[in-house]
Write a protein that holds these residues in place. Structure first.
Motif, short mmCIF file in Angstrom:
data_model
loop_
_atom_site.label_atom_id
_atom_site.label_comp_id
_atom_site.label_asym_id
_atom_site.label_seq_id
_atom_site.Cartn_x
_atom_site.Cartn_y
_atom_site.Cartn_z
N GLU A 200 0.84 -1.21 0.00
CA GLU A 200 0.00 0.00 0.00
C GLU A 200 0.87 1.26 0.00
O GLU A 200 0.64 2.21 -0.75
CB GLU A 200 -0.87 -0.04 1.25
N LEU A 201 1.91 1.22 0.86
CA LEU A 201 2.80 2.38 0.93
C LEU A 201 3.53 2.58 -0.40
O LEU A 201 3.63 3.71 -0.90
CB LEU A 201 3.81 2.20 2.08
N LEU A 202 4.01 1.50 -0.99
CA LEU A 202 4.71 1.63 -2.28
C LEU A 202 3.79 2.22 -3.34
O LEU A 202 4.19 3.11 -4.11
CB LEU A 202 5.23 0.27 -2.74
N GLY A 203 2.53 1.78 -3.35
CA GLY A 203 1.57 2.30 -4.33
C GLY A 203 1.36 3.80 -4.12
O GLY A 203 1.34 4.58 -5.07
N PHE A 204 1.26 4.21 -2.84
CA PHE A 204 1.03 5.63 -2.54
C PHE A 204 2.26 6.46 -2.95
O PHE A 204 2.14 7.55 -3.52
CB PHE A 204 0.72 5.80 -1.05
N LEU A 205 3.44 5.91 -2.66
CA LEU A 205 4.67 6.62 -3.04
C LEU A 205 4.70 6.83 -4.56
O LEU A 205 5.07 7.90 -5.05
CB LEU A 205 5.91 5.83 -2.61
N ASP A 206 4.29 5.80 -5.30
CA ASP A 206 4.29 5.91 -6.76
C ASP A 206 3.28 6.94 -7.26
O ASP A 206 3.56 7.73 -8.16
CB ASP A 206 3.91 4.56 -7.40
N ASP A 207 2.10 6.94 -6.63
CA ASP A 207 0.99 7.71 -7.20
C ASP A 207 0.91 9.14 -6.69
O ASP A 207 0.41 10.01 -7.39
CB ASP A 207 -0.35 7.02 -6.84
N ALA A 208 1.31 9.39 -5.46
CA ALA A 208 0.90 10.66 -4.84
C ALA A 208 2.01 11.40 -4.11
O ALA A 208 1.76 12.44 -3.51
CB ALA A 208 -0.25 10.38 -3.86
N VAL A 209 3.23 10.87 -4.13
CA VAL A 209 4.29 11.50 -3.33
C VAL A 209 5.46 11.89 -4.24
O VAL A 209 5.91 11.06 -5.04
CB VAL A 209 4.81 10.54 -2.22
N THR A 210 5.92 13.13 -4.11
CA THR A 210 7.15 13.50 -4.82
C THR A 210 8.24 13.82 -3.80
O THR A 210 7.96 14.24 -2.67
CB THR A 210 6.94 14.73 -5.74
#
Ligand SMILES: NC(=O)c1ccc[n+]([C@@H]2O[C@H](COP(=O)([O-])OP(=O)(O)OC[C@H]3O[C@@H](n4cnc5c(N)ncnc54)[C@H](O)[C@@H]3O)[C@@H](O)[C@H]2O)c1
Ligand SMILES: O=P(O)(O)OC[C@@H](O)[C@@H](O)[C@H](O)[C@H](O)CO
Length: 507
Positions: A200-210
């Motif tokens: 879940e964290l990896l997905g969020f890092l990919d999609d929404a975090v710079t």
């Protein structure tokens, strides 16, 4: 005295917030000022500062209605400015869970960091996250997070499960490729979490975090009574003023997931070539700073300005500048000669009273950022960078034998590996001659323990040079060691590189 604080701002504009981890001096003399200045041009943003466990700054800020001063000290120039962009602050250890809540809050659009090199939990060997570090192990086991990466991971996971609002993580520490590095460490952490959370964290890092890379530059020493006196003289009784040099620079990649203050209006440079600026700065400024600090400590200089004025040390610093300069890819139009000249003036700023022990602190983490890549660059081209080897020898000498420093062990720089380095120093002390002792210490630290990474530790020529310079330091002190590197290349003219480096042998 100028007062940048705008009354009534405290508590307002909650929808454009920066959460800053690491409420030390640097943030308060750098990003906090850019943010306040940018607020005069675009939408005002506020900063919530998070101190890890020390309470002094937070308590003083609260007493002072969240205001503090920056005391700018140039040759013949003193300026006191009151800053008000930090509108809230708390101590993470005193309010368990609040850091997670704040990171998850959609009003937090940028999470910035100045937590020092050691605050990232980077493994010297792998350069990834040190999964064996106690703080990281604790956080992976699911306790209330204590490490920076653990705190970020917990907050981001909560954010992902609540608003899923995008956010920017902005490292402002002196790390090579700081944003890219931080993103990699978070991925390492996610990879070691329970599978569902990690995915879940990896997905969020990919999609929404710079995680934009940044280059930050301003020499900001520790606060002393003199700075309190200067602030009071200017009319502000401040328990936590921050001293700083006049120079300031901030370069960043314009990759913000949820907006940012109009920092460009305050002088920040937005560019895709951040890493070029960063490498120039981390090597020419911070790398030279480390050499000045360690040779200064070994010579008995308390201040960087005194080390920089010492002709022997200055010679070594100039050679180190040449070794570093040869490795650089310069940003377009960057005048490196002018930059180096200006650096000389900045190091010589005696009014800053920047302590050699402060700059030399945490050398085992800092040198890993400042030495291996540049040294390997030279050796891949068949040259031995003797002054980079001298930087390592001087640092090892300070840490392995702190009691032998002029003025005694009390002057030894703080370092998370201090006890380990002292123990290695004792193991090497049994060798019968300076040459043997130097060789053994270099082998133990660089090869066996790989304190500056495996690749450098496997370079026998570098490890040998460090050992020989340690022997020179023991036999003839700093002048002998600097003299031993004198055949290593031109001290002017830049791209010269090395030649034969240090003499071999002698007892
Ligand atoms: N001071 C400067 O001249 C300067 C200039 C450019 C960049 N920086 C960067 O800023 C960093 C901080 O400098 P400063 O002058 O604010 O130092 P400081 O000593 O005033 O503050 C250090 C901050 O780091 C935090 N910290 C220390 N160890 C930590 C850990 N293990 N985990 C999490 N947080 C930790 C502390 O809580 C504190 O907030 C530097 O290490 C460097 O990367 C400093
Ligand atoms: O801040 P550190 O601990 O990474 O390094 C000590 C100094 O070299 C550093 O603080 C410089 O003063 C600073 O990086 C200048 O921009």
């Amino acid at each position: 005295m100028t007062d940048g604080h705008t009354g009534g701002r405290v508590g307002g504009h909650g929808d454009r917030r920066i959460l800053h981890l690491g409420l030390g001096n640097f943030h308060r003399a750098h990003q906090a000022l850019y943010t306040e200045d940018a607020g005069r041009f675009g939408d005002p943003w506020t900063i919530t500062g998070v101190a890890g466990s020390t309470r002094g700054v937070v308590a003083a800020l609260r007493r002072q209605r969240m205001r503090y001063s920056v005391v700018t000290l140039g040759p013949g120039q003193t300026d006191v400015r009151v800053v008000g962009s930090i509108t809230d602050a708390f101590v993470a250890a005193d309010e368990p869970g609040r850091t997670t809540d704040e990171i998850a809050d959609p009003a937090t659009r940028v999470v910035s960091l100045t937590v020092t090199e050691k605050g990232y939990g980077i493994s010297a060997r792998s350069r990834g996250l040190d999964l064996d570090a106690p703080g990281i192990r604790h956080d992976l086991a699911g306790g209330p997070p204590r490490s920076t990466v653990g705190r970020l991971a917990a907050g981001l996971l909560r954010r992902c499960r609540t608003s899923a609002a995008p956010v920017t993580l902005l490292s402002c520490d002196n790390l090579t490729a700081n944003g890219t590095t931080l993103a990699g460490l978070l991925r390492d952490f996610a990879g070691a979490m329970p599978a569902r959370d990690g995915a879940e964290l990896l997905g969020f890092l990919d999609d929404a975090v710079t995680c934009p890379d940044t280059m930050v530059d301003r020499i900001v020493p520790a606060t002393t009574g003199e700075h309190r006196r200067l602030a009071a003289e200017a009319g502000f009784h401040d328990d936590v003023p921050v001293p700083a040099e006049p120079f300031t620079m901030w370069v960043m990649r314009d990759s913000f997931a949820a907006g940012r203050p109009a920092w460009q209006e305050a002088g920040a440079v937005l560019t895709d070539r951040v890493q070029d600026y960063e490498t120039v700065k981390v090597r020419l400024l911070n790398g030279t700073h480390s050499l000045l600090a360690c040779l200064g400590l070994l010579t008995g200089h308390d201040l960087i300005a005194d080390a920089a004025a010492d002709p022997v040390i200055a010679r070594a610093a100039a050679r180190l500048g040449d070794e570093y300069e040869a490795t650089l890819v310069l940003p377009d139009g960057f005048d490196v000669a002018a930059y180096r000249r200006q650096l000389g003036e900045r190091f010589a700023n005696r009014r800053l009273a920047h302590a050699t022990a402060q700059v030399a602190a945490d050398g085992s983490l800092k040198l890993a950022q400042r030495v291996p890549d540049a040294a390997l660059w030279h050796m891949r081209r068949g040259r031995l960078p003797a002054t980079l080897a001298l930087t390592v020898a001087a640092w090892l000498k300070c840490l392995a034998h702190p009691d032998r420093l002029p003025g005694g062990g009390g002057r030894a720089p703080a370092d998370p590996n201090a006890a380990r380095l002292r123990a290695l120093g004792e193991r090497a002390a049994g060798g019968g001659t300076p040459a043997r002792r130097g060789r053994d210490l270099a082998l133990l630290c660089l090869q066996e323990e790989a304190l500056l990474g495996r690749e450098l530790g496997e370079r026998t020529e570098f490890v040998t040079a460090v050992g020989e310079l340690l022997a020179e330091l023991e036999r003839g002190g700093v002048p002998a060691a600097v003299e031993a590197t004198s055949g290593s290349g031109p001290s002017a003219g830049g791209h010269g590189g090395g030649g034969p480096a240090v003499p071999s042998g002698g007892p």
